[in-house]
Design a protein around this motif. Sequence first.
Motif, PDB file in Angstrom:
ATOM      1  N   ARG A 242       0.846  -1.200   0.000  1.00  0.00           N
ATOM      2  CA  ARG A 242       0.000   0.000   0.000  1.00  0.00           C
ATOM      3  C   ARG A 242       0.881   1.250   0.000  1.00  0.00           C
ATOM      4  NH1 ARG A 242      -4.664   2.716   1.877  1.00  0.00           N
ATOM      5  NH2 ARG A 242      -5.909   0.822   2.129  1.00  0.00           N
ATOM      6  N   ASP A 274      -7.199  -1.900   5.895  1.00  0.00           N
ATOM      7  CA  ASP A 274      -6.708  -3.237   5.533  1.00  0.00           C
ATOM      8  C   ASP A 274      -5.258  -3.429   5.965  1.00  0.00           C
ATOM      9  OD1 ASP A 274      -5.674  -1.368   3.844  1.00  0.00           O
ATOM     10  OD2 ASP A 274      -6.130  -2.429   1.984  1.00  0.00           O
ATOM     11  N   SER A 277      -2.440  -8.593   8.160  1.00  0.00           N
ATOM     12  CA  SER A 277      -2.454  -9.398   9.380  1.00  0.00           C
ATOM     13  C   SER A 277      -1.035  -9.742   9.829  1.00  0.00           C
ATOM     14  CB  SER A 277      -3.264 -10.675   9.160  1.00  0.00           C
ATOM     15  OG  SER A 277      -2.708 -11.442   8.111  1.00  0.00           O
TER      16      SER A 277
END
Length: 351
Positions: A242, A274, A277
Amino acid sequence: MNKPISHIGKRPMAAHVKRSLSSAARALGTRDPLPYLDSLIDRTFSLPEDDVAYTRNALTPGAVPYEPSFSEAEPGTLRFTIEPLGPEASPVARRDEATREMRRLVCPVFGRDALRWFDSRSEEWRGFGGLGWMSYGAWFGSAFDEDGLYATKIYYELLPSQIDALAAPLARLTRQAMNEMPSLMPIFTSIGCNREAGSQRVTFLHRGPLVVAALGPLMNRLGIGHQLPSLMRIVGVALGGRFELPSGGVLIGMRNTPGGVEMKLEILLASLPDLPSRFLDLLKLGLAERPRQLAALARWLEAFGMDAGEHGHFSVLSIRVTPNSPARISLYVRPIEFEMREQLEEARALQ
């Protein structure tokens, strides 16, 4: 004033903060901060441990206003920031409390010259002008190493009209940044002292979304454009590719150093819809070429009991560059015991 029945027998939050700091100091091999800050912590966290009023703060909204941080530049230190006094304190009271603590610590630890320097830099913000506009007042930060107090810092709210009160070089840098990127709005100034020197930074809120590459023209103007690739590499690796950051999720800090301008990009991780994780694993991958810093980060995370699988506890990723230094990170966290999600849910259920 009588305490609510539900708070009878509850320990104040101060006990948890002190335990966290003393435990981290032992793990990191630093001096315990409590001999320096015990009374401030008592005054700040005097409410019971489960009081949801703590969540009403500007430093760590929704959690207790206590934010430890790791810095590549100071890998062996115990650093943390708090919002002084309790949630019912006025902004003026917090500003005055943080200022008193700075002055109380700076003179005996760093000397009278350091105190005179701090007084000259902080005069505009500790005076009587414009008290009605403040939102939270001030934050207070400190850092400790094996020899004791290494650094102390205060964060004052800043209005655009106060730019002229900054030291002339910093005022010029601030205006230069705003002229190059009109989307930047100054929101606070931080004034810090350590054993070697003092420094002052202006931090801006970036209004609107930011594509990281759009920092290029500003960085070129400031003489740090050649460091954009290293900054983008950290962002890209840590955030899983990103490079566009959402509105309200970006702060940019500027200060003058002997080697030139330092720019700090701060990404407010909760603003990302987002966040990967595996954020922590990805961040470590970005440090793979610097094994000493990677080991220091692992030791620091262990000191605060951070679970690598719980990325929600990471609040801010900070990346700084200077003309002579490529991207270096700082990581700000909210230890799980100071999150108050369960208490907030219980309070809502009772409404």
